[in-house]
Enzyme design. Structure first.
Site, short mmCIF file in Angstrom:
data_model
loop_
_atom_site.label_atom_id
_atom_site.label_comp_id
_atom_site.label_asym_id
_atom_site.label_seq_id
_atom_site.Cartn_x
_atom_site.Cartn_y
_atom_site.Cartn_z
N ASN A 14 -29.39 -33.14 19.11
CA ASN A 14 -30.52 -33.30 18.35
C ASN A 14 -31.48 -31.90 18.43
OD1 ASN A 14 -33.08 -33.85 17.26
ND2 ASN A 14 -33.35 -35.81 18.32
N LYS B 91 -31.99 -31.74 22.31
CA LYS B 91 -31.56 -32.70 23.24
C LYS B 91 -30.23 -33.17 23.10
CE LYS B 91 -35.78 -35.59 22.63
NZ LYS B 91 -36.45 -36.20 21.81
N ARG C 14 -28.31 -35.26 14.77
CA ARG C 14 -29.25 -35.91 14.34
C ARG C 14 -29.98 -34.85 13.20
NH1 ARG C 14 -35.40 -36.55 15.66
NH2 ARG C 14 -35.85 -38.09 14.14
N HIS D 68 -36.51 -42.75 10.17
CA HIS D 68 -36.00 -43.63 11.39
C HIS D 68 -34.87 -44.51 10.73
CE1 HIS D 68 -40.39 -43.65 13.23
NE2 HIS D 68 -39.68 -42.94 13.85
N HIS E 200 -40.10 -50.23 13.59
CA HIS E 200 -39.81 -49.26 14.68
C HIS E 200 -40.95 -48.71 15.14
CE1 HIS E 200 -37.62 -45.94 16.80
NE2 HIS E 200 -38.72 -45.40 16.45
N LEU E 201 -41.57 -49.13 16.50
CA LEU E 201 -42.72 -48.71 16.72
C LEU E 201 -42.58 -47.85 18.24
CD1 LEU E 201 -44.46 -52.29 16.75
CD2 LEU E 201 -44.28 -50.62 14.77
N GLY F 12 -43.73 -42.16 16.80
CA GLY F 12 -43.76 -41.99 15.63
C GLY F 12 -43.43 -43.70 14.96
N ARG G 287 -50.58 -39.34 14.78
CA ARG G 287 -50.64 -39.12 13.22
C ARG G 287 -51.25 -40.31 12.48
NH1 ARG G 287 -44.10 -39.04 12.32
NH2 ARG G 287 -44.09 -38.64 14.59
N ARG H 252 -49.15 -47.29 26.77
CA ARG H 252 -49.00 -47.88 28.24
C ARG H 252 -50.49 -47.55 28.65
NH1 ARG H 252 -43.30 -45.49 29.87
NH2 ARG H 252 -44.35 -44.13 28.31
N GLY I 46 -40.22 -47.76 21.38
CA GLY I 46 -40.80 -47.88 22.72
C GLY I 46 -41.83 -48.97 22.89
N GLU J 139 -40.23 -52.67 21.75
CA GLU J 139 -39.44 -53.42 22.71
C GLU J 139 -40.09 -53.50 24.02
OE1 GLU J 139 -36.05 -50.49 23.51
OE2 GLU J 139 -36.07 -50.14 21.41
N ASN J 140 -41.36 -52.99 24.28
CA ASN J 140 -41.97 -53.14 25.62
C ASN J 140 -43.61 -53.67 25.66
OD1 ASN J 140 -40.08 -51.79 27.49
ND2 ASN J 140 -40.38 -50.01 26.23
N GLU K 25 -30.27 -44.89 18.58
CA GLU K 25 -29.96 -44.28 17.53
C GLU K 25 -28.73 -43.33 17.89
OE1 GLU K 25 -33.99 -42.52 15.77
OE2 GLU K 25 -34.45 -43.69 17.56
P1 ADP Z 1 -40.54 -41.78 20.52
O1 ADP Z 1 -40.77 -42.07 19.20
O2 ADP Z 1 -40.88 -40.32 20.79
O3 ADP Z 1 -38.73 -41.98 20.64
P2 ADP Z 1 -40.50 -44.11 22.09
O4 ADP Z 1 -39.77 -45.31 21.33
O5 ADP Z 1 -40.08 -43.93 23.37
O6 ADP Z 1 -41.12 -42.65 21.34
O7 ADP Z 1 -41.97 -45.10 22.14
C1 ADP Z 1 -43.13 -44.25 22.97
C2 ADP Z 1 -44.33 -45.33 22.91
O8 ADP Z 1 -43.74 -46.40 23.73
C3 ADP Z 1 -45.32 -44.81 23.84
O9 ADP Z 1 -46.60 -45.17 23.21
C4 ADP Z 1 -45.44 -45.45 25.08
O10 ADP Z 1 -46.36 -45.85 25.70
C5 ADP Z 1 -44.67 -46.63 24.84
N1 ADP Z 1 -44.34 -47.82 25.67
C6 ADP Z 1 -43.20 -47.45 26.37
N2 ADP Z 1 -43.19 -48.44 27.71
C7 ADP Z 1 -44.19 -49.30 27.23
C8 ADP Z 1 -44.82 -50.44 27.88
N3 ADP Z 1 -44.16 -50.96 28.96
N4 ADP Z 1 -46.03 -50.98 27.46
C9 ADP Z 1 -46.54 -50.47 26.41
N5 ADP Z 1 -46.12 -49.46 25.65
C10 ADP Z 1 -44.88 -48.88 26.06
#
Ligand code: ADP
Length: 389
Positions: A7, A14, A84, A172, A200-201, A204, A233, A277, A323, A326-327, A377
């Site tokens: 990438n 990367k 990519r 994405h 996809h959150l 971006g 953004r 986070r 990110g 999923e979290n 991805e």
């Molecule tokens: P990118 O688009 O750069 O690939 P990611 O998919 O890794 O980014 O997502 C990054 C986002 O996910 C950040 O806002 C990060 O705070 C959030 N994130 C990661 N882990 C958690 C968590 N446990 N709780 C809330 N948000 C999270």
């Protein structure tokens, strides 16, 4: 097959070595600050590296990756390279890298000025350092090329579409495509019979309406600035805001560009951070800026989901990934509360565990399905590369 996934960004490269059979990453790393003070960080089966080095161009970065893979005794096992690429312009699927593909990617530099020249240069460097390996380009826009005209056109004079190809492209795509496949497997349904909303959150963010396995609409547009509120953004705004700020504060094009790309979104709204986070923690401690940012992010996402849902006859599942998707149990809960009109109801216990103990499902039984699916991805790039190499 072992595939080196590259990438190449404007100032970084990367990489990951993916085994398509085990679907595992054997080695991964990042060369950053190309052109300034090169820094490499990487890991593999034989150990890790982390140091600064002289890296004026992408060529030295790719050479460093090659050297590291040699030290890790992986080089001879790699059979192909997958790149990519952010913007695929006319391409509707992944393509084997040829000089024609590289020239086309360079020719659409205006569409993604930071990324396209870096991708083209990265491909040329990879051809030089790995001359025997077949290479495949996988485009973030390709999955969205099935959108119908009514979804991809903007309401501006048609000549700009005809002359300059100004339209919604969507990004994405690799992630939306990957989680579409995974969600169908989990639901036990054929993609060609499945309608989804994929969200996809990450830093971006975008969401897509998937009609029988194909993209019918998506929130990112001509550039990845369109659509949802993101880390820094703005997402979609009234374009007249830019005229207003320019007239009142004297912002020129570059200053406005910086404002909407780097100073807006969660960061701009909260005045605190672009990181979900940090914001979730601060919001729970009463920080009003963080609360405003999260509340607005979630409402706008629900509003966009409601909009693109019009591309579908029904929604078999709402899929959260990336990110945040999923979290963040807080974001998923708040978004689903905002989607009450569509009947969504969150199961708090399932949501707290990100669906890990409930077959990915986070909605209550008997209500419309919402689920969490981890994106990958790099794996999809490796699988496409294997299929085409
Ligand atoms: P990118 O688009 O750069 O690939 P990611 O998919 O890794 O980014 O997502 C990054 C986002 O996910 C950040 O806002 C990060 O705070 C959030 N994130 C990661 N882990 C958690 C968590 N446990 N709780 C809330 N948000 C999270």
């Amino acid at each position: 097959m072992r595939v080196l996934v590259l990438n190449c960004g404007s100032s970084s490269v990367k990489f990951a070595v993916i085994d398509t059979k085990t679907q595992e990453s054997i080695s991964s790393g990042l060369v950053e600050n190309i052109g300034v003070d090169g820094h490499v960080k990487a890991k593999g089966p034989e150990g890790k590296i982390d140091f600064n080095f002289d890296c004026p161009t992408h060529a030295e970065a790719v050479a460093e990756v090659q050297k590291f893979l040699g030290e890790q005794k992986l080089i001879d096992s790699i059979e192909a390279i997958g790149h990519r690429v952010v913007h695929g312009g006319k391409y509707i699927k992944s393509e084997k890298v040829t000089q024609e593909v590289i020239d086309y990617i360079r020719s659409i530099t205006l569409f993604a000025p930071l990324h396209e020249p870096a991708h083209a240069t990265g491909m040329e460097c990879a051809m030089k350092f790995f001359p025997k390996l077949p290479q495949v380009a996988v485009f973030d826009t390709a999955f969205h090329q099935t959108m119908p005209r009514k979804a991809f056109l903007y309401g501006i004079p048609y000549k700009f579409y005809e002359q300059d190809a100004i339209r919604r492209y969507g990004f994405h795509g690799t992630s939306h495509r990957f989680v579409t496949g995974e969600a169908c497997k989990i639901l036990g349904k054929k993609p060609e019979e499945t309608c989804l909303i994929t969200a996809h959150l990450g830093n971006g963010s975008s969401c897509s309406a998937i009609l029988n396995g194909k993209c019918a609409d998506t929130t990112m547009g001509f550039t990845p600035l369109d659509g949802l509120i993101m880390g820094t953004r703005s997402g979609s705004i009234d374009p007249a805001i830019l005229f207003f700020i320019s007239k009142k504060y004297g912002y020129d094009i570059d200053r406005l560009d910086k404002m909407v790309n780097k100073e807006s979104g969660l960061l701009g709204l909260s005045g605190l951070s672009n990181d979900m986070r940090t914001l979730s923690q601060a919001a729970s401690e009463g920080n009003v800026g963080a609360q405003i940012a999260i509340e607005t992010f979630c409402y706008k996402l629900a509003r966009e989901i409601g909009g693109i849902a019009m591309a579908l006859p029904r929604i078999d599942a709402l899929v959260f990934t990336g990110g945040i998707g999923e979290n963040s149990f807080l974001v998923r809960k708040t978004v689903m509360e905002n989607l009450a009109l569509l009947g969504y109801q969150i199961d708090d216990e399932r949501n707290m565990k990100s669906g890990k103990e409930s077959g990915h499902i986070i909605s209550k039984d008997g209500t419309p399905t919402a689920m969490v699916v981890a994106t990958n991805e790099e794996l999809l790039i490796a699988l496409d590369t294997e299929a085409m190499a």
